[in-house]
Motif scaffolding. Structure first.
Motif, PDB file in Angstrom:
ATOM      1  N   ARG A  27       0.828  -1.211   0.000  1.00  0.00           N
ATOM      2  CA  ARG A  27       0.000   0.000   0.000  1.00  0.00           C
ATOM      3  C   ARG A  27       0.865   1.263   0.000  1.00  0.00           C
ATOM      4  NH1 ARG A  27      -5.281  -0.912   0.311  1.00  0.00           N
ATOM      5  NH2 ARG A  27      -6.017  -2.903   1.176  1.00  0.00           N
ATOM      6  N   VAL A  28       2.047   1.194   0.594  1.00  0.00           N
ATOM      7  CA  VAL A  28       2.948   2.344   0.521  1.00  0.00           C
ATOM      8  C   VAL A  28       3.332   2.594  -0.939  1.00  0.00           C
ATOM      9  CG1 VAL A  28       5.204   3.260   1.191  1.00  0.00           C
ATOM     10  CG2 VAL A  28       3.824   2.015   2.858  1.00  0.00           C
ATOM     11  N   TYR A  29       3.659   1.527  -1.654  1.00  0.00           N
ATOM     12  CA  TYR A  29       3.972   1.673  -3.077  1.00  0.00           C
ATOM     13  C   TYR A  29       2.759   2.189  -3.853  1.00  0.00           C
ATOM     14  CZ  TYR A  29       8.598  -0.458  -3.128  1.00  0.00           C
ATOM     15  OH  TYR A  29       9.934  -0.702  -2.952  1.00  0.00           O
ATOM     16  N   LEU A  30       1.579   1.651  -3.512  1.00  0.00           N
ATOM     17  CA  LEU A  30       0.369   2.086  -4.210  1.00  0.00           C
ATOM     18  C   LEU A  30       0.083   3.562  -3.932  1.00  0.00           C
ATOM     19  CD1 LEU A  30      -2.091   1.540  -5.933  1.00  0.00           C
ATOM     20  CD2 LEU A  30      -3.228   0.542  -3.926  1.00  0.00           C
ATOM     21  N   GLY A  31       0.282   3.986  -2.698  1.00  0.00           N
ATOM     22  CA  GLY A  31       0.108   5.395  -2.372  1.00  0.00           C
ATOM     23  C   GLY A  31       1.049   6.271  -3.167  1.00  0.00           C
ATOM     24  N   GLN A  32       2.288   5.823  -3.311  1.00  0.00           N
ATOM     25  CA  GLN A  32       3.254   6.571  -4.106  1.00  0.00           C
ATOM     26  C   GLN A  32       2.810   6.664  -5.561  1.00  0.00           C
ATOM     27  OE1 GLN A  32       8.015   6.260  -4.701  1.00  0.00           O
ATOM     28  NE2 GLN A  32       6.855   4.517  -5.475  1.00  0.00           N
ATOM     29  N   ALA A  33       2.342   5.538  -6.117  1.00  0.00           N
ATOM     30  CA  ALA A  33       1.911   5.531  -7.511  1.00  0.00           C
ATOM     31  C   ALA A  33       0.725   6.471  -7.723  1.00  0.00           C
ATOM     32  CB  ALA A  33       1.545   4.109  -7.940  1.00  0.00           C
ATOM     33  N   CYS A  34      -0.219   6.460  -6.778  1.00  0.00           N
ATOM     34  CA  CYS A  34      -1.366   7.369  -6.881  1.00  0.00           C
ATOM     35  C   CYS A  34      -0.904   8.818  -6.868  1.00  0.00           C
ATOM     36  CB  CYS A  34      -2.334   7.113  -5.727  1.00  0.00           C
ATOM     37  SG  CYS A  34      -3.260   5.555  -5.837  1.00  0.00           S
ATOM     38  N   ALA A  35       0.082   9.114  -6.011  1.00  0.00           N
ATOM     39  CA  ALA A  35       0.586  10.489  -5.927  1.00  0.00           C
ATOM     40  C   ALA A  35       1.225  10.919  -7.241  1.00  0.00           C
ATOM     41  CB  ALA A  35       1.585  10.601  -4.779  1.00  0.00           C
ATOM     42  N   PHE A  36       2.030  10.050  -7.828  1.00  0.00           N
ATOM     43  CA  PHE A  36       2.669  10.390  -9.097  1.00  0.00           C
ATOM     44  C   PHE A  36       1.641  10.511 -10.220  1.00  0.00           C
ATOM     45  CE2 PHE A  36       6.658   9.132  -7.070  1.00  0.00           C
ATOM     46  CZ  PHE A  36       7.533  10.064  -7.620  1.00  0.00           C
ATOM     47  N   GLY A  96      -1.223  11.777  -9.791  1.00  0.00           N
ATOM     48  CA  GLY A  96      -2.013  12.966  -9.535  1.00  0.00           C
ATOM     49  C   GLY A  96      -3.265  12.717  -8.720  1.00  0.00           C
ATOM     50  N   ASP A  97      -3.418  11.500  -8.204  1.00  0.00           N
ATOM     51  CA  ASP A  97      -4.574  11.152  -7.384  1.00  0.00           C
ATOM     52  C   ASP A  97      -4.208  11.327  -5.911  1.00  0.00           C
ATOM     53  OD1 ASP A  97      -6.793  10.090  -6.143  1.00  0.00           O
ATOM     54  OD2 ASP A  97      -6.499   8.039  -6.886  1.00  0.00           O
ATOM     55  N   GLY A  98      -4.302  12.570  -5.425  1.00  0.00           N
ATOM     56  CA  GLY A  98      -3.911  12.847  -4.046  1.00  0.00           C
ATOM     57  C   GLY A  98      -4.768  12.132  -3.037  1.00  0.00           C
ATOM     58  N   GLU A  99      -6.081  12.081  -3.268  1.00  0.00           N
ATOM     59  CA  GLU A  99      -6.978  11.419  -2.321  1.00  0.00           C
ATOM     60  C   GLU A  99      -6.675   9.926  -2.242  1.00  0.00           C
ATOM     61  OE1 GLU A  99     -10.986  12.283  -3.271  1.00  0.00           O
ATOM     62  OE2 GLU A  99     -10.832  14.431  -2.817  1.00  0.00           O
ATOM     63  N   GLY A 100      -6.419   9.326  -3.396  1.00  0.00           N
ATOM     64  CA  GLY A 100      -6.062   7.903  -3.390  1.00  0.00           C
ATOM     65  C   GLY A 100      -4.754   7.657  -2.667  1.00  0.00           C
ATOM     66  N   ALA A 101      -3.793   8.556  -2.843  1.00  0.00           N
ATOM     67  CA  ALA A 101      -2.508   8.423  -2.169  1.00  0.00           C
ATOM     68  C   ALA A 101      -2.680   8.495  -0.660  1.00  0.00           C
ATOM     69  CB  ALA A 101      -1.548   9.512  -2.644  1.00  0.00           C
ATOM     70  N   GLN A 129       2.730  13.302   4.554  1.00  0.00           N
ATOM     71  CA  GLN A 129       2.809  14.737   4.830  1.00  0.00           C
ATOM     72  C   GLN A 129       2.992  15.522   3.538  1.00  0.00           C
ATOM     73  OE1 GLN A 129       2.274  16.376   7.544  1.00  0.00           O
ATOM     74  NE2 GLN A 129       2.155  14.691   9.018  1.00  0.00           N
ATOM     75  N   ARG A 130       3.786  15.013   2.623  1.00  0.00           N
ATOM     76  CA  ARG A 130       4.019  15.697   1.352  1.00  0.00           C
ATOM     77  C   ARG A 130       2.734  15.769   0.532  1.00  0.00           C
ATOM     78  NH1 ARG A 130       9.491  15.825  -0.717  1.00  0.00           N
ATOM     79  NH2 ARG A 130      10.982  15.161   0.873  1.00  0.00           N
ATOM     80  N   VAL A 131       1.993  14.649   0.496  1.00  0.00           N
ATOM     81  CA  VAL A 131       0.755  14.637  -0.279  1.00  0.00           C
ATOM     82  C   VAL A 131      -0.268  15.584   0.344  1.00  0.00           C
ATOM     83  CG1 VAL A 131      -1.179  13.229  -1.058  1.00  0.00           C
ATOM     84  CG2 VAL A 131       1.135  12.299  -1.120  1.00  0.00           C
ATOM     85  N   VAL A 132      -0.406  15.509   1.661  1.00  0.00           N
ATOM     86  CA  VAL A 132      -1.379  16.360   2.356  1.00  0.00           C
ATOM     87  C   VAL A 132      -1.071  17.835   2.141  1.00  0.00           C
ATOM     88  CG1 VAL A 132      -2.196  17.079   4.647  1.00  0.00           C
ATOM     89  CG2 VAL A 132      -2.048  14.631   4.053  1.00  0.00           C
ATOM     90  N   SER A 133       0.212  18.164   2.130  1.00  0.00           N
ATOM     91  CA  SER A 133       0.594  19.572   1.922  1.00  0.00           C
ATOM     92  C   SER A 133       0.195  20.065   0.541  1.00  0.00           C
ATOM     93  CB  SER A 133       2.102  19.747   2.116  1.00  0.00           C
ATOM     94  OG  SER A 133       2.835  19.137   1.065  1.00  0.00           O
ATOM     95  N   LYS A 134       0.055  19.133  -0.407  1.00  0.00           N
ATOM     96  CA  LYS A 134      -0.337  19.480  -1.765  1.00  0.00           C
ATOM     97  C   LYS A 134      -1.848  19.641  -1.907  1.00  0.00           C
ATOM     98  CE  LYS A 134       3.685  19.426  -3.937  1.00  0.00           C
ATOM     99  NZ  LYS A 134       4.219  20.581  -4.711  1.00  0.00           N
ATOM    100  N   ILE A 135      -2.603  18.773  -1.225  1.00  0.00           N
ATOM    101  CA  ILE A 135      -4.051  18.759  -1.440  1.00  0.00           C
ATOM    102  C   ILE A 135      -4.804  19.401  -0.288  1.00  0.00           C
ATOM    103  CG2 ILE A 135      -3.848  16.659  -2.804  1.00  0.00           C
ATOM    104  CD1 ILE A 135      -5.084  15.113  -0.480  1.00  0.00           C
ATOM    105  N   GLY A 136      -4.113  19.737   0.825  1.00  0.00           N
ATOM    106  CA  GLY A 136      -4.777  20.348   1.970  1.00  0.00           C
ATOM    107  C   GLY A 136      -5.342  19.301   2.911  1.00  0.00           C
TER     108      GLY A 136
END
Length: 366
Positions: free
Chosen positions: A311-320, A322-327, A353-360
């Motif tokens: 799931r950590v890998y999946l979260g990273q893939a979602c972030a790349f 552009g799916d912040g909520e999925g990440a 923390q990086r993803v949250v800082s992007k999407i609020g």
């Protein structure tokens, strides 16, 4: 948005299965397919309780050793399933050991399939290598290794009446198991003997490729696998070694082509799925990476193993992608799992923390 975690797990992060005798058109010896030598050794030692992985089970039922409990004859039994899963889950292995208190560990078949457990045993140092042959590793409880080069060489004496090609394939497989057990000097000796007997054998050349991989010699690993493929162009173990060599050489596009081919042949193999997801990430095929990881999580979840690292890998893939909520969703699910190791937890927290800082918003896993 995120730094890549592709190599967080170290050199062997891309753990394709590279079983030397799988799909081989050359003559195959029973020593490559059964734990006959390991069982003979264990009978001499008379252990009371033995851990065994999945490939060892059918042979144990047939051989009926004294240490096999009556309840463990059913391959669908809960305890047998847990034993099979534990090679990929060292924490589960420790739970079983506390429950059963094993005297010895019998690991049969492709060492790529039980690599997580062997890596764990090497790291903790409370189990010692006791036996190795072309099909098995045996570990005994304790930190003092008694296995010697003399014992390793003695394993090969019963092969001397076999044909040169068969001897070579056995020595190649023995070398592969020694590499897995971190016995590089012994692996080199067995490999040299195999090359002397059958220098053009696909199995032997693939073993050389695996040996080169273990030493971080990526280009030489690719060269050895290419030679193996010249002898047998569809030899899956050689394709696996080549894909790993290309991956670590950062020739990701070429590795992706081979990985896609291997995955088509084994679409439900968790090892292949994870390896392909990592390569797909490197070629920025994020949607494919996401689909493969989702399939992998479904497979692993069905057998009751932790999915947090995937799931950590999946979260990273979602972030790349552009799916912040999925990440955020996948990273928070990973962080809620108490089995997520500390190093991976630190990375996941930083990624979240990086993803949250992007999407609020704010993380909710704590």
């Amino acid at each position: 948005m995120l730094r890549s975690i592709t190599r967080v797990s170290g050199r062997w992060a891309l753990a394709f299965s590279a079983c030397l005798w799988s799909g081989c058109s050359e003559e195959v010896s029973p020593y490559l397919q059964t734990p006959v030598q390991a069982l003979e050794y264990l009978r001499e030692q008379s252990p009371k309780v033995v851990y065994f992985n999945g490939p060892a089970h059918w042979a144990l039922v047939r051989a009926n050793p004294s240490w096999l409990a009556a309840s463990d004859r059913d391959p669908k039994g809960e305890h047998v399933r847990a034993m099979a899963q534990a090679v990929q889950d060292p924490k589960l292995f420790r739970q079983l050991d506390r429950q059963d208190h094993f005297d010895a560990l019998l690991l049969a078949g492709d060492p790529g399939q039980y690599k997580p457990l062997v890596d764990h045993l090497v790291k903790t140092g409370d189990w010692a290598l006791e036996w190795v042959d072309a099909y098995c590793l045996i570990y005994k409880r304790g930190s003092a290794e008694t296995i010697s080069m003399e014992r390793i060489r003695s394993v090969t004496k019963s092969w001397e009446t076999l044909s040169a090609p068969v001897q070579a394939s056995l020595l190649a497989a023995l070398s592969e198991h020694l590499v897995a057990a971190r016995r590089g000097e012994a692996a080199r000796e067995m490999l040299d003997r195999a090359l002397g007997l059958a220098p053009n054998s696909a199995a032997v050349l693939t073993a050389e490729g695996g040996f080169r991989l273990a030493r971080g010699e990526w280009g030489q690993a690719v060269d050895a696998s290419n030679k193996a493929l010249s002898a047998n162009r569809k030899y899956r173990p050689a394709l696996s070694v080549k894909a790993q060599g290309l991956y670590f050489s950062k020739r990701f596009g070429e590795a992706y082509e081979i990985s896609s081919q291997l995955l088509r042949d084994s679409p439900n193999d968790p090892v292949m799925l994870f390896a392909h997801a990592k390569i797909a990430h490197e070629v920025r095929a994020f949607q494919e990476e996401i689909g493969v990881l989702q399939k992998l999580i479904g497979i692993v979840d069905k057998v009751g193993r932790s999915t947090s690292w995937y799931r950590v890998y999946l979260g990273q893939a979602c972030a790349f992608k552009g799916d912040g909520e999925g990440a955020v969703r996948e990273l928070e699910l990973a962080l809620k799992d108490p089995e997520l190791p500390a190093e991976q937890r630190e990375f996941a927290e930083d990624a979240l923390q990086r993803v949250v800082s992007k999407i609020g918003g704010a993380p909710s896993h704590k």
